[in-house]
Design an enzyme around this catalytic site. Structure first.
Site, PDB file in Angstrom:
ATOM      1  N   ASP A   1       0.843  -1.199   0.000  1.00 27.68           N
ATOM      2  CA  ASP A   1       0.000   0.000   0.000  1.00 27.68           C
ATOM      3  C   ASP A   1       0.881   1.252   0.000  1.00 27.68           C
ATOM      4  O   ASP A   1       1.802   1.357   0.816  1.00 27.68           O
ATOM      5  CB  ASP A   1      -0.894  -0.028   1.256  1.00 27.68           C
ATOM      6  CG  ASP A   1      -2.064   0.946   1.176  1.00 27.68           C
ATOM      7  OD1 ASP A   1      -1.900   2.042   0.610  1.00 27.68           O
ATOM      8  OD2 ASP A   1      -3.144   0.607   1.695  1.00 27.68           O
TER       9      ASP A   1
ATOM     10  N   HIS B   1      -0.428   4.515   0.028  1.00 27.93           N
ATOM     11  CA  HIS B   1      -1.123   5.707   0.530  1.00 27.93           C
ATOM     12  C   HIS B   1      -0.507   6.179   1.844  1.00 27.93           C
ATOM     13  O   HIS B   1      -0.428   5.407   2.801  1.00 27.93           O
ATOM     14  CB  HIS B   1      -2.603   5.388   0.743  1.00 27.93           C
ATOM     15  CG  HIS B   1      -3.305   5.018  -0.525  1.00 27.93           C
ATOM     16  ND1 HIS B   1      -3.365   3.730  -0.976  1.00 27.93           N
ATOM     17  CD2 HIS B   1      -3.959   5.779  -1.450  1.00 27.93           C
ATOM     18  CE1 HIS B   1      -4.044   3.702  -2.122  1.00 27.93           C
ATOM     19  NE2 HIS B   1      -4.411   4.928  -2.439  1.00 27.93           N
TER      20      HIS B   1
ATOM     21  N   SER C   1      -5.464  -4.132   2.158  1.00 32.34           N
ATOM     22  CA  SER C   1      -4.620  -3.819   3.320  1.00 32.34           C
ATOM     23  C   SER C   1      -5.263  -4.249   4.640  1.00 32.34           C
ATOM     24  O   SER C   1      -4.581  -4.522   5.624  1.00 32.34           O
ATOM     25  CB  SER C   1      -4.315  -2.317   3.376  1.00 32.34           C
ATOM     26  OG  SER C   1      -3.587  -1.950   2.234  1.00 32.34           O
TER      27      SER C   1
HETATM   28 CO1  B1M Z   1      -5.625   5.439  -4.241  1.00 31.57          CO
HETATM   29  N1  B1M Z   1      -7.225   4.453  -3.751  1.00 31.57           N
HETATM   30  N2  B1M Z   1      -4.965   4.051  -5.291  1.00 31.57           N
HETATM   31  N3  B1M Z   1      -4.195   6.701  -4.587  1.00 31.57           N
HETATM   32  N4  B1M Z   1      -6.626   6.847  -3.310  1.00 31.57           N
HETATM   33  C1  B1M Z   1      -8.153   5.008  -2.753  1.00 31.57           C
HETATM   34  C2  B1M Z   1      -7.825   4.510  -1.355  1.00 31.57           C
HETATM   35  C3  B1M Z   1      -9.547   4.472  -3.285  1.00 31.57           C
HETATM   36  C4  B1M Z   1     -10.619   4.312  -2.203  1.00 31.57           C
HETATM   37  C5  B1M Z   1     -10.028   5.393  -4.414  1.00 31.57           C
HETATM   38  C6  B1M Z   1     -11.356   4.974  -5.029  1.00 31.57           C
HETATM   39  O1  B1M Z   1     -11.426   4.014  -5.749  1.00 31.57           O
HETATM   40  N5  B1M Z   1     -12.414   5.716  -4.754  1.00 31.57           N
HETATM   41  C7  B1M Z   1      -9.112   3.098  -3.945  1.00 31.57           C
HETATM   42  C8  B1M Z   1      -9.122   1.855  -3.032  1.00 31.57           C
HETATM   43  C9  B1M Z   1     -10.220   0.910  -3.370  1.00 31.57           C
HETATM   44  C10 B1M Z   1     -10.125  -0.403  -2.660  1.00 31.57           C
HETATM   45  O2  B1M Z   1      -9.171  -0.835  -2.096  1.00 31.57           O
HETATM   46  N6  B1M Z   1     -11.228  -1.088  -2.733  1.00 31.57           N
HETATM   47  C11 B1M Z   1      -7.720   3.428  -4.420  1.00 31.57           C
HETATM   48  C12 B1M Z   1      -7.028   2.714  -5.430  1.00 31.57           C
HETATM   49  C13 B1M Z   1      -7.820   1.647  -6.143  1.00 31.57           C
HETATM   50  C14 B1M Z   1      -5.684   2.969  -5.766  1.00 31.57           C
HETATM   51  C15 B1M Z   1      -4.802   2.193  -6.783  1.00 31.57           C
HETATM   52  C16 B1M Z   1      -4.941   0.674  -6.742  1.00 31.57           C
HETATM   53  C17 B1M Z   1      -5.123   2.748  -8.167  1.00 31.57           C
HETATM   54  C18 B1M Z   1      -4.422   2.057  -9.312  1.00 31.57           C
HETATM   55  O3  B1M Z   1      -3.216   1.949  -9.338  1.00 31.57           O
HETATM   56  N7  B1M Z   1      -5.209   1.616 -10.234  1.00 31.57           N
HETATM   57  C19 B1M Z   1      -3.390   2.662  -6.370  1.00 31.57           C
HETATM   58  C20 B1M Z   1      -2.857   1.770  -5.225  1.00 31.57           C
HETATM   59  C21 B1M Z   1      -1.396   1.646  -5.218  1.00 31.57           C
HETATM   60  C22 B1M Z   1      -0.968   0.869  -3.995  1.00 31.57           C
HETATM   61  O4  B1M Z   1      -1.202   1.281  -2.864  1.00 31.57           O
HETATM   62  N8  B1M Z   1      -0.335  -0.269  -4.233  1.00 31.57           N
HETATM   63  C23 B1M Z   1      -3.690   4.016  -5.789  1.00 31.57           C
HETATM   64  C24 B1M Z   1      -2.803   5.074  -5.806  1.00 31.57           C
HETATM   65  C25 B1M Z   1      -3.074   6.346  -5.324  1.00 31.57           C
HETATM   66  C26 B1M Z   1      -2.154   7.546  -5.506  1.00 31.57           C
HETATM   67  C27 B1M Z   1      -0.681   7.194  -5.500  1.00 31.57           C
HETATM   68  C28 B1M Z   1      -2.500   8.204  -6.836  1.00 31.57           C
HETATM   69  C29 B1M Z   1      -2.649   8.486  -4.364  1.00 31.57           C
HETATM   70  C30 B1M Z   1      -1.867   8.311  -3.032  1.00 31.57           C
HETATM   71  C31 B1M Z   1      -0.771   9.306  -2.831  1.00 31.57           C
HETATM   72  C32 B1M Z   1      -0.205   9.224  -1.443  1.00 31.57           C
HETATM   73  O5  B1M Z   1      -0.837   8.852  -0.473  1.00 31.57           O
HETATM   74  N9  B1M Z   1       1.037   9.603  -1.356  1.00 31.57           N
HETATM   75  C33 B1M Z   1      -4.058   7.968  -4.116  1.00 31.57           C
HETATM   76  C34 B1M Z   1      -5.066   8.698  -3.430  1.00 31.57           C
HETATM   77  C35 B1M Z   1      -4.732  10.127  -3.088  1.00 31.57           C
HETATM   78  C36 B1M Z   1      -6.318   8.126  -3.075  1.00 31.57           C
HETATM   79  C37 B1M Z   1      -7.551   8.807  -2.440  1.00 31.57           C
HETATM   80  C38 B1M Z   1      -8.239   9.588  -3.553  1.00 31.57           C
HETATM   81  C39 B1M Z   1      -7.319   9.736  -1.263  1.00 31.57           C
HETATM   82  C40 B1M Z   1      -6.559   9.113  -0.102  1.00 31.57           C
HETATM   83  C41 B1M Z   1      -6.166  10.160   0.918  1.00 31.57           C
HETATM   84  O6  B1M Z   1      -5.033  10.630   0.936  1.00 31.57           O
HETATM   85  N10 B1M Z   1      -7.128  10.615   1.730  1.00 31.57           N
HETATM   86  C42 B1M Z   1      -8.376   7.538  -1.952  1.00 31.57           C
HETATM   87  C43 B1M Z   1      -9.852   7.779  -1.862  1.00 31.57           C
HETATM   88  C44 B1M Z   1     -10.389   7.692  -0.438  1.00 31.57           C
HETATM   89  O7  B1M Z   1      -9.692   7.457   0.514  1.00 31.57           O
HETATM   90  N11 B1M Z   1     -11.657   7.830  -0.310  1.00 31.57           N
HETATM   91  C45 B1M Z   1      -7.803   6.452  -2.781  1.00 31.57           C
HETATM   92  C46 B1M Z   1      -6.906  11.627   2.733  1.00 31.57           C
HETATM   93  C47 B1M Z   1      -6.306  10.992   4.001  1.00 31.57           C
HETATM   94  C48 B1M Z   1      -6.040  12.068   5.044  1.00 31.57           C
HETATM   95  O8  B1M Z   1      -7.239  10.078   4.499  1.00 31.57           O
HETATM   96  O9  B1M Z   1      -5.571   8.172   4.536  1.00 31.57           O
HETATM   97  O10 B1M Z   1      -8.017   7.791   5.118  1.00 31.57           O
HETATM   98  P1  B1M Z   1      -6.834   8.666   5.126  1.00 31.57           P
HETATM   99  O11 B1M Z   1      -6.451   9.010   6.622  1.00 31.57           O
HETATM  100  C49 B1M Z   1      -7.388   9.421   7.587  1.00 31.57           C
HETATM  101  C50 B1M Z   1      -7.984   8.285   8.425  1.00 31.57           C
HETATM  102  O12 B1M Z   1      -8.199   7.109   7.675  1.00 31.57           O
HETATM  103  C51 B1M Z   1      -7.042   8.139   9.581  1.00 31.57           C
HETATM  104  O13 B1M Z   1      -6.557   9.460   9.791  1.00 31.57           O
HETATM  105  C52 B1M Z   1      -6.629  10.240   8.590  1.00 31.57           C
HETATM  106  C53 B1M Z   1      -7.395  11.530   8.818  1.00 31.57           C
HETATM  107  O14 B1M Z   1      -7.244  12.119  10.010  1.00 31.57           O
HETATM  108  N12 B1M Z   1      -5.883   7.260   9.487  1.00 31.57           N
HETATM  109  C54 B1M Z   1      -5.283   6.770  10.626  1.00 31.57           C
HETATM  110  C55 B1M Z   1      -5.189   6.798   8.433  1.00 31.57           C
HETATM  111  N13 B1M Z   1      -4.187   6.032   8.832  1.00 31.57           N
HETATM  112  C56 B1M Z   1      -4.207   5.986  10.170  1.00 31.57           C
HETATM  113  C57 B1M Z   1      -3.383   5.326  11.083  1.00 31.57           C
HETATM  114  C58 B1M Z   1      -3.676   5.474  12.446  1.00 31.57           C
HETATM  115  C59 B1M Z   1      -4.734   6.264  12.862  1.00 31.57           C
HETATM  116  C60 B1M Z   1      -5.560   6.912  11.969  1.00 31.57           C
HETATM  117  O15 B1M Z   1      -2.955   4.899  13.394  1.00 31.57           O
HETATM  118  C61 B1M Z   1      -1.872   4.083  13.086  1.00 31.57           C
END
Ligand code: B1M
Length: 215
Positions: A98, A100, A151
């Site tokens: 992963d 992200h 993940s």
């Molecule tokens: Co991707 N991605 N992405 N992506 N991406 C998602 C997660 C996705 C939901 C988008 C969608 O389809 N709507 C989807 C996953 C679907 C699934 O698994 N069923 C997805 C996909 C499919 C993919 C790829 C597979 C796409 C592809 O290649 N075809 C690929 C995966 C590559 C891989 O990981 N092997 C991929 C790639 C990418 C980018 C590289 C382009 C980019 C990431 C850049 C980066 O992070 N450096 C990206 C992005 C930006 C997203 C979305 C649009 C936004 C994620 C984000 O940063 N959110 C995302 C859509 C979504 O999440 N709805 C998506 C903002 C962030 C602050 O939120 O990380 O949730 P989050 O963190 C929150 C809480 O969750 C919590 O605190 C934070 C807020 O306070 N939290 C914790 C998180 N970690 C914590 C740990 C803790 C405590 C709290 O304690 C340890």
């Protein structure tokens, strides 16, 4: 567009020209964390929706993520930090497979600004590396982040691995990331781990849970 809508738009459009000036102006009325939570994350949410529905292609998602990171880096020095320190140590990583890391890095910022020492290992980290670091750095807690549905399965395997190494009692585990749900963590994951497992919906809950674990 008005300032805050413009800022949100910048995340969606991946537009960084003038970003710093807009953020500076925003900070005159709103604290940096609130700008992240209410404006920038709302933009990321839209990006996720557009990507999920096929209206946005991956390179543009990447651009949005880069602008998000630039914005957070710009705001971070202006965030309020507590005077506390040495409240505890957490090893933090995005799990194997992963990439992200925006959420994980926000957790790092919030914990670091609130008295915790964070050993941030980065992305795609296998459990062996995470455990090595936790033992090496004498961490109090292991933190894992992951956004992909797959993940959540990796996290389950990781907990099993920690169990089999006999370190479950030693390391409480904090988990977060968009694909996790409270019920999955509390029903499926706590069942496979002999130690304590905590689910944090966001970075602030992560901080609250760290405070709970360390008292
Ligand atoms: Co991707 N991605 N992405 N992506 N991406 C998602 C997660 C996705 C939901 C988008 C969608 O389809 N709507 C989807 C996953 C679907 C699934 O698994 N069923 C997805 C996909 C499919 C993919 C790829 C597979 C796409 C592809 O290649 N075809 C690929 C995966 C590559 C891989 O990981 N092997 C991929 C790639 C990418 C980018 C590289 C382009 C980019 C990431 C850049 C980066 O992070 N450096 C990206 C992005 C930006 C997203 C979305 C649009 C936004 C994620 C984000 O940063 N959110 C995302 C859509 C979504 O999440 N709805 C998506 C903002 C962030 C602050 O939120 O990380 O949730 P989050 O963190 C929150 C809480 O969750 C919590 O605190 C934070 C807020 O306070 N939290 C914790 C998180 N970690 C914590 C740990 C803790 C405590 C709290 O304690 C340890």
């Amino acid at each position: 567009l008005p300032l805050f809508e413009r800022l949100e738009r910048r995340i969606v459009d991946g537009e960084r020209n003038g970003l710093g000036d807009d953020l500076d102006e925003a900070m005159q009325t709103v604290p940096p964390l609130q700008i992240i939570n209410e404006t920038l994350l709302s933009g990321m949410k839209t990006v996720g929706e557009l990507f999920g529905s096929g209206q946005m292609q991956l390179p543009f998602v990447l651009q949005s993520a880069e602008v998000m990171k630039t914005a957070v880096a710009h705001l971070e020095p202006h965030m309020e930090a507590t005077d506390d320190s040495g409240k505890g140590r957490i090893v933090l990583a995005t799990v194997k497979g992963d990439v992200h890391d925006i959420g994980k890095n926000l957790v790092d910022i919030i914990l670091s600004n609130n008295g915790y020492e964070v050993v941030n290992l980065g992305i795609k980290q296998p459990i062996a590396t995470i455990l090595d670091a936790a033992q090496d750095k004498k961490a109090d807690v292991i933190g894992m982040s992951g956004l992909l549905v797959k993940s959540t399965v990796v996290m389950k395997e990781n907990l099993g691995e920690l169990n089999s190494k006999g370190v479950a009692e030693q390391f409480p585990v904090l988990l977060g990331g968009a694909a996790l749900t409270r019920s999955y963590v509390e029903n499926d994951l706590t069942a496979v781990y002999d130690g304590d497992v905590y689910y944090a919906r966001d970075a602030f809950e992560g901080l609250r849970l760290m405070d709970e674990i360390m008292t």
